[in-house]
Design a protein around this motif. Structure first.
Motif, mmCIF file in Angstrom:
data_model
loop_
_atom_site.group_PDB
_atom_site.id
_atom_site.type_symbol
_atom_site.label_atom_id
_atom_site.label_comp_id
_atom_site.label_asym_id
_atom_site.label_seq_id
_atom_site.Cartn_x
_atom_site.Cartn_y
_atom_site.Cartn_z
ATOM 1 N N VAL A 61 0.822 -1.206 0.000
ATOM 2 C CA VAL A 61 0.000 0.000 0.000
ATOM 3 C C VAL A 61 0.857 1.258 0.000
ATOM 4 C CG1 VAL A 61 -1.840 1.240 1.186
ATOM 5 C CG2 VAL A 61 -1.753 -1.254 1.291
ATOM 6 N N SER A 62 0.531 2.173 -0.909
ATOM 7 C CA SER A 62 1.167 3.486 -0.960
ATOM 8 C C SER A 62 0.087 4.531 -1.181
ATOM 9 C CB SER A 62 2.199 3.568 -2.091
ATOM 10 O OG SER A 62 3.233 2.634 -1.920
ATOM 11 N N VAL A 63 0.433 5.775 -0.907
ATOM 12 C CA VAL A 63 -0.437 6.896 -1.219
ATOM 13 C C VAL A 63 0.296 7.776 -2.215
ATOM 14 C CG1 VAL A 63 -1.663 8.911 -0.341
ATOM 15 C CG2 VAL A 63 -1.524 6.838 1.056
ATOM 16 N N VAL A 64 -0.289 7.949 -3.395
ATOM 17 C CA VAL A 64 0.309 8.801 -4.429
ATOM 18 C C VAL A 64 -0.199 10.221 -4.183
ATOM 19 C CG1 VAL A 64 0.616 9.199 -6.894
ATOM 20 C CG2 VAL A 64 0.342 6.855 -6.031
ATOM 21 N N ALA A 65 0.671 11.075 -3.680
ATOM 22 C CA ALA A 65 0.260 12.393 -3.189
ATOM 23 C C ALA A 65 -0.085 13.348 -4.317
ATOM 24 C CB ALA A 65 1.373 12.986 -2.334
ATOM 25 N N ASP A 66 -1.130 14.146 -4.094
ATOM 26 C CA ASP A 66 -1.393 15.279 -4.982
ATOM 27 C C ASP A 66 -1.412 16.595 -4.214
ATOM 28 O OD1 ASP A 66 -4.081 15.646 -3.906
ATOM 29 O OD2 ASP A 66 -4.739 14.009 -5.198
ATOM 30 N N LYS A 67 -1.357 16.506 -2.862
ATOM 31 C CA LYS A 67 -1.305 17.718 -2.043
ATOM 32 C C LYS A 67 -0.690 17.393 -0.700
ATOM 33 C CE LYS A 67 -4.181 21.495 -0.205
ATOM 34 N NZ LYS A 67 -5.563 22.024 -0.043
ATOM 35 N N LEU A 68 0.162 18.295 -0.202
ATOM 36 C CA LEU A 68 0.767 18.164 1.111
ATOM 37 C C LEU A 68 0.317 19.332 1.976
ATOM 38 C CD1 LEU A 68 4.452 17.273 0.106
ATOM 39 C CD2 LEU A 68 2.544 15.701 0.518
ATOM 40 N N GLU A 69 -0.029 19.043 3.231
ATOM 41 C CA GLU A 69 -0.461 20.070 4.169
ATOM 42 C C GLU A 69 0.286 19.879 5.485
ATOM 43 O OE1 GLU A 69 -4.931 20.452 4.233
ATOM 44 O OE2 GLU A 69 -4.730 18.600 3.073
ATOM 45 N N PRO A 70 0.485 20.958 6.234
ATOM 46 C CA PRO A 70 1.165 20.809 7.530
ATOM 47 C C PRO A 70 0.268 20.126 8.542
ATOM 48 C CG PRO A 70 0.425 23.066 7.232
ATOM 49 C CD PRO A 70 0.155 22.367 5.938
ATOM 50 N N LEU A 71 0.841 19.279 9.369
ATOM 51 C CA LEU A 71 0.160 18.696 10.515
ATOM 52 C C LEU A 71 0.683 19.433 11.736
ATOM 53 C CD1 LEU A 71 -1.681 16.588 11.801
ATOM 54 C CD2 LEU A 71 0.216 14.963 11.726
ATOM 55 N N PRO A 72 -0.160 20.135 12.486
ATOM 56 C CA PRO A 72 0.311 21.011 13.569
ATOM 57 C C PRO A 72 1.276 20.372 14.543
ATOM 58 C CG PRO A 72 -2.027 21.344 13.188
ATOM 59 C CD PRO A 72 -1.630 20.180 12.323
ATOM 60 N N LEU A 73 1.205 19.072 14.739
ATOM 61 C CA LEU A 73 2.105 18.405 15.671
ATOM 62 C C LEU A 73 3.557 18.642 15.320
ATOM 63 C CD1 LEU A 73 2.265 16.411 18.089
ATOM 64 C CD2 LEU A 73 2.386 14.582 16.410
ATOM 65 N N GLY A 74 3.845 18.871 14.061
ATOM 66 C CA GLY A 74 5.224 19.060 13.631
ATOM 67 C C GLY A 74 5.942 20.183 14.333
ATOM 68 N N ASP A 75 5.180 21.197 14.801
ATOM 69 C CA ASP A 75 5.795 22.326 15.491
ATOM 70 C C ASP A 75 6.417 21.921 16.816
ATOM 71 O OD1 ASP A 75 4.935 23.918 13.434
ATOM 72 O OD2 ASP A 75 3.117 24.577 14.463
#
Length: 209
Positions: A185-199
């Motif tokens: 299983v893979s996800v072929v990305a068409d959009k990336l968004e920030p996940l707030p946890l990253g901060d």
């Protein structure tokens, strides 16, 4: 241990010859919980306790921490990550699972049950970025959430469109189509968004190795 178990933060600092910075770091990481203190109480005591040195009469710097509010699960996880880069017993994405559920993000363990070609959102901590020379400019992102691993395929066009975020984010929400026709299983990305946890994450990913 020579001298028996440590009896207090001051005893630990004196016998292990810890600096103030080292003692405060241990307190922040939860290493002093065994003394019956909350993390805030331990950090409050650590600075003074670390002034004890071998040869001093033990206990001279022992202080009683005032009543301080405890940390919630999120604050403890943040302290763990800042001090050690990991969260023992807790995967960081679990702290924002409610937010991910609100936007319909699919957890890693459920991706295999999604029909091939379905467009979904998923989110996780970025563990590595790879761009093999034989992949024609395609970048492979490794991500993980509290349920498992997520393989993400990012085309050169999508990478260029979201380059700064793709390179710098420690956690991402990925929108794309599920590719599970081959069984992997893979996800072929068409959009990336920030996940707030990253901060809140201080430990970086393993990139382009």
């Amino acid at each position: 241990r020579r001298g028996g178990d440590f009896s207090s933060i001051a005893d630990l600092a004196r016998r292990a010859r810890l600096s103030v910075a080292h003692t405060q770091a241990l307190a922040a990481a939860g290493a002093c919980d065994c003394f019956g203190l909350t993390r805030r109480q331990a950090q409050w005591q650590a600075g003074v306790a670390a002034t004890e040195q071998p040869g001093m009469l033990p206990g001279l710097s022992t202080v009683q921490a005032p009543p301080l509010p405890g940390m919630n699960a999120f604050e403890i996880a943040v302290a763990d990550i800042a001090a050690t880069g990991i969260t023992p017993g807790m995967q960081p994405v679990s702290l924002v699972r409610g937010h991910l559920a609100d936007i319909g993000a699919v957890p890693a363990r459920e991706l295999s049950g999604v029909a091939d070609g379905t467009r979904i959102r998923t989110g996780g901590v970025v563990t590595h970025r790879q761009r093999p020379r034989t992949a024609g400019g395609v970048t492979f992102l490794g991500m993980e959430d509290e349920t498992g691993l997520i393989n993400v395929i990012v085309s050169p066009g999508v990478w260029d469109k979201h380059k700064h975020l793709a390179l710098s984010a420690r956690a991402l929400i990925v929108r794309g189509k599920v590719d599970n026709g081959s069984g992997a299983v893979s996800v072929v990305a068409d959009k990336l968004e920030p996940l707030p946890l990253g901060d809140w994450l201080s430990a970086g990913s393993r990139d382009f190795r």
